[in-house]
Design a protein around this motif. Structure first.
Motif, PDB file in Angstrom:
ATOM      1  N   ASN A  35       0.823  -1.203   0.000  1.00 54.30           N
ATOM      2  CA  ASN A  35       0.000   0.000   0.000  1.00 54.30           C
ATOM      3  C   ASN A  35       0.864   1.262   0.000  1.00 54.30           C
ATOM      4  O   ASN A  35       0.631   2.196  -0.772  1.00 54.30           O
ATOM      5  CB  ASN A  35      -0.910  -0.025   1.234  1.00 54.30           C
ATOM      6  N   HIS A  93       1.430   4.258  -3.088  1.00 58.34           N
ATOM      7  CA  HIS A  93       1.264   5.696  -2.883  1.00 58.34           C
ATOM      8  C   HIS A  93       2.577   6.439  -3.081  1.00 58.34           C
ATOM      9  O   HIS A  93       2.600   7.543  -3.648  1.00 58.34           O
ATOM     10  CB  HIS A  93       0.707   5.963  -1.484  1.00 58.34           C
ATOM     11  N   SER A 142       3.268   6.849  -6.686  1.00 58.50           N
ATOM     12  CA  SER A 142       2.418   7.878  -7.297  1.00 58.50           C
ATOM     13  C   SER A 142       2.996   9.269  -7.088  1.00 58.50           C
ATOM     14  O   SER A 142       3.058  10.070  -8.030  1.00 58.50           O
ATOM     15  CB  SER A 142       1.003   7.796  -6.704  1.00 58.50           C
ATOM     16  N   ASN A 174       0.057  -0.453  -9.657  1.00 63.90           N
ATOM     17  CA  ASN A 174      -0.668   0.417  -8.735  1.00 63.90           C
ATOM     18  C   ASN A 174      -2.175   0.192  -8.742  1.00 63.90           C
ATOM     19  O   ASN A 174      -2.915   0.963  -8.143  1.00 63.90           O
ATOM     20  CB  ASN A 174      -0.369   1.887  -9.061  1.00 63.90           C
ATOM     21  N   HIS A 183      -3.781   7.376   5.183  1.00 64.21           N
ATOM     22  CA  HIS A 183      -4.416   8.687   5.127  1.00 64.21           C
ATOM     23  C   HIS A 183      -4.273   9.484   6.424  1.00 64.21           C
ATOM     24  O   HIS A 183      -4.760  10.616   6.486  1.00 64.21           O
ATOM     25  CB  HIS A 183      -5.905   8.535   4.783  1.00 64.21           C
ATOM     26  N   GLN A 217       0.566  11.139   5.561  1.00 60.91           N
ATOM     27  CA  GLN A 217       0.371  12.102   4.480  1.00 60.91           C
ATOM     28  C   GLN A 217       1.528  13.105   4.438  1.00 60.91           C
ATOM     29  O   GLN A 217       2.000  13.491   3.358  1.00 60.91           O
ATOM     30  CB  GLN A 217      -0.960  12.839   4.667  1.00 60.91           C
ATOM     31  N   LEU A 256       4.440  11.368   2.825  1.00 59.56           N
ATOM     32  CA  LEU A 256       4.322  11.332   1.363  1.00 59.56           C
ATOM     33  C   LEU A 256       4.762  12.656   0.740  1.00 59.56           C
ATOM     34  O   LEU A 256       5.468  12.673  -0.282  1.00 59.56           O
ATOM     35  CB  LEU A 256       2.877  11.027   0.955  1.00 59.56           C
TER      36      LEU A 256
END
Length: 747
Positions: free
Chosen positions: A394, A398, A401, A438, A726, A731, A734
């Motif tokens: 997971n 992300h 991406s 993905n 999330h 976050q 990321l």
């Protein structure tokens, strides 16, 4: 009334179990504890009973199979109790269907557990899994239907085979008449001798006779026990005949287990993991009951003697089985494993050759990027079973991406342990095959159930006889639960990862894909086994440049003569994820046999190996890269609240030193890894950065615990793992990663 209740048959049976058969109650206590969540919750064992998976989904059939096996366990409990204690209740022999009456009056514990299980299932399905009331009732209906169907089969058998006192007397009368017609004496010396032995046994058993006032009959009416004078020999034969039927049922159950072993790879026969566990408990009840019946007062002494005898068989090697690493040659000459060969594996020549080889890989990687000073990324993933595998995949999706799908173009090395490596390796294979890595479908594939075939094979095959074989890499091996784990994982992942180790040599060497290092622990001496298609001798000394102690073993070099290149990559990953008792401990073709354990024992996060890599190639990295980013994917918080411990019981106090070390082991590793990182950070300065991702449970009012450490996750646990990306901390990570991975030209 109180006196009548205390002297009733159900209560007397319960008293007899407590006094004479505590081992039977321990099995029930274990089941109650599991379903209640008091035992094995961190490992996800209760969820196997409350949310059983069958044919890759939680359905009516899964609950029905579980209900059927629970009925089988309850009947084993009844059968064992009847064999051991039916003679204590002489009035039973005068009743029609003695065993059926025994089961009905012995139903307090089985019925209480069935109700408790149904209530817990309803609560779990509606409050934790957030399913509808209809879904929960369907699950309970399947549980009860399976129980009733199996109960009907059992009682139908006993209905057509059991005899009561009148049938025994009629049978004896016919036998005498037949002997008289044949001119034989029905009361010859042999018959008298048999009667004498029978009466002797009856007198011995009558010493422990229990006084019972009332019992529940088959019409559920409470009746007083009979006081009529009975033919003692006929009653004895009633009990013995019922015992023979009960033993026949036990042998039938064992035969069914053997037959199921022949279909261990057929998905239809791979019953839910909880059902397999109940079958195992059923066998244990029958074995301990048989020992108790045979040895009686000598049970403890006889049990110790049997244990010593079995231990001698293991010492002699007659019962020992070495679980192999698929692809390696176990028939040829075995490699000596001693200090001399370990030091030879870490010789200066081999270390230098492995460094030069790795430098050529780095040059190839740099050329692939097309940049003068590219950003280098190292990925470190933590262990933690299927939750870690799902979490790692997971995070990588992300992270890729935000890196504009260039994450693995910038990555040179992947390190880690256990489930995390499965997730990272799967993502790397998708990248290598140019598949859509993905897609949300990838998360579902990796999180599909793999535990059922493993536990099923453990029960019907590994604990009995391993008769089936398969061929891999030109070698023949026996099929056991390790094979079933790999085959099911292969099926879930669409055939990916099922390659020999050598398959990855050229893609890694050319810089097309990141190098992935598998580093399980050698339990013989605590060293690491470095598994890679590339030479890895430079890892052997760890961060200890003086080389006073060799800390690792280069697998490819050490076992080259034993076909190291042919090692199945799925097996290598399983070696790094050796889950105690679930997946077997692998032995290597060495002398003495090297035993392999989970990589998490040494370092559950892969940081230590990444730091060795950065130290060894510091000069090249600082000169040829603009920045190094360590992407650390953890399946736990780095900083957790300290547990509040109050008063503990005596057992807890006794084991508290051991439990304290176990609970702190994760934090001990985190502290040591931070120390290693700080040492390397001092060498690199701002050239080295680290980004941390951590799975932190979100939960709800009914479900606040983390996903279990298991190879099977509930739908609620999967959702919790996926939603963790999330939270604010991840976050922010990321966004930090996105900035750090930007090429120097874009800053």
């Amino acid at each position: 009334m109180l006196k009548a209740i205390l002297h009733s048959f159900p209560i007397r049976l319960l008293q007899v179990h407590i006094k004479h058969n505590p081992f039977l109650l321990l099995y029930w206590l274990l089941l109650f504890s599991v379903v209640n969540g008091s035992f094995g919750e961190a490992l996800g064992i209760p969820y196997l009973f409350l949310d059983p998976v069958y044919l890759d989904q939680v359905n009516f059939l899964g609950f029905m199979i579980l209900g059927a096996t629970l009925c089988g366990f309850a009947m084993a409990f009844n059968i064992t109790g009847y064999i051991l204690d039916s003679f204590r209740f002489k009035f039973l022999g005068k009743l029609s269907r003695p065993f059926t009456h025994y089961c009905l009056n012995n139903a307090i514990i089985p019925l209480a557990f069935l109700i408790f299980h149904a209530v817990r299932t309803y609560h779990f399905q509606t409050k934790v899994e957030l399913n509808s009331v209809g879904h929960a009732l369907e699950a309970i209906g399947g549980l009860l239907m399976g129980y009733v169907i199996m109960l009907t089969i059992f009682f139908f058998y006993f209905f057509i085979t059991n005899r009561d006192e009148n049938k025994q007397l009629a049978r004896r009368k016919k036998r005498r008449e037949r002997l008289l017609k044949q001119g034989k004496n029905p009361f010859d010396k042999k018959a008298q001798k048999e009667r004498g032995r029978a009466f002797k046994k009856l007198r011995k058993l009558q010493r422990n006779e229990q006084q019972v006032g009332h019992y529940i009959n088959l019409r559920l009416r409470v009746l007083p026990t009979t006081t009529e004078k009975a033919d003692r020999l006929a009653i004895l034969r009633v009990f013995m005949q019922n015992q023979r039927n009960a033993i026949l049922i036990q042998l039938t159950i064992l035969a069914v287990i053997f037959v199921l072993g022949a279909f261990q790879s057929t998905s239809v026969f791979q019953i839910p993991a909880a059902a397999s566990m109940v079958v195992l408990l059923t066998v244990m009840v029958m074995i301990t009951g048989a020992l108790s019946f045979s040895l009686r007062s000598w049970l403890l002494t006889g049990g110790l003697a049997i244990a010593m005898l079995v231990n001698l068989f293991f010492i002699s090697g007659l019962l020992t089985y070495e679980y192999p690493a698929y692809g390696l040659d176990y028939l040829g000459e075995r490699k000596a494993y001693n200090l001399q060969t370990i030091r030879e594996n870490a010789s200066d020549e081999k270390i230098e050759a492995s460094k030069q080889h790795m430098l050529s890989i780095l040059e190839n990687w740099k050329a692939q990027t097309g940049e003068e000073k590219p950003v280098m990324c190292l990925v470190s993933v933590s262990g933690g079973g299927q939750r870690s595998a799902l979490w790692s995949l997971n995070v990588l999706q992300h992270a890729d991406s935000v890196a504009e799908h260039q994450l693995f173009e910038k990555t040179t090395l992947i390190t880690g342990a256990s489930g995390g490596l499965f997730g990272a390796a799967y993502y790397r294979d998708l990248y290598m095959e140019k598949l859509d890595r993905n897609a949300p479908e990838r998360l579902r594939q990796l999180s599909n159930e793999v535990l059922n075939p493993v536990i099923f094979t453990l029960v019907v095959n590994d604990l009995l006889l391993k008769v089936k074989q398969f061929e891999y890499g030109g070698q023949v091996y026996k099929r056991e639960r390790g094979y079933e784990f790999e085959e099911h994982m292969k099926e879930n992942l669409g055939g990916l990862l099922d390659r020999p180790l050598s398959h990855y040599r050229q893609p890694e060497a050319s810089g097309q894909i990141p190098m992935l290092l598998v580093s399980p622990t050698i339990t013989n001496d605590g060293r690491k086994l470095y598994i890679s298609p590339q030479p890895t001798a430079f890892f052997n000394l760890g961060l200890n440049e003086s080389g006073n102690k060799v800390q690792g073993v280069d697998f490819g070099s050490f076992l080259a003569a034993q076909q190291a290149d042919s090692l199945r990559f799925l097996t290598a990953l399983r070696m790094s994820a050796t889950f105690p008792y679930v997946t077997p401990t692998i032995s290597l073709p060495t002398n003495p046999p090297v035993q392999i354990a989970d990589a998490g024992i040494s370092d559950n996060y892969g940081i230590s190996d990444a730091m060795i890599y950065l130290r060894v190639f510091q000069d090249w990295i600082t000169e040829n890269t603009s920045r190094v980013v360590v992407l650390a994917i953890r399946d736990s918080e780095k900083e957790r609240e300290i547990d509040q411990t109050g008063n503990v019981n005596l057992i807890g106090k006794f084991f508290s030193p051991i439990q304290g070390v176990y609970r702190s082991w994760d934090q001990i590793q985190s502290i040591k890894n931070d120390q290693r990182f700080d040492l390397i950070k001092a060498l690199y300065g701002d050239h080295l950065q680290r980004v941390n991702f951590a799975y932190i449970a979100t939960g709800n009012e009914e479900f606040r615990t983390r996903a279990s450490l298991s190879w099977r996750l509930t739908e609620r646990e999967k959702k919790d793992v996926l939603e963790a990306i999330h939270n604010d901390a991840n976050q922010a990570a990321l966004q930090q990663l996105k900035e750090l991975l930007k090429p120097a030209s874009q800053e």
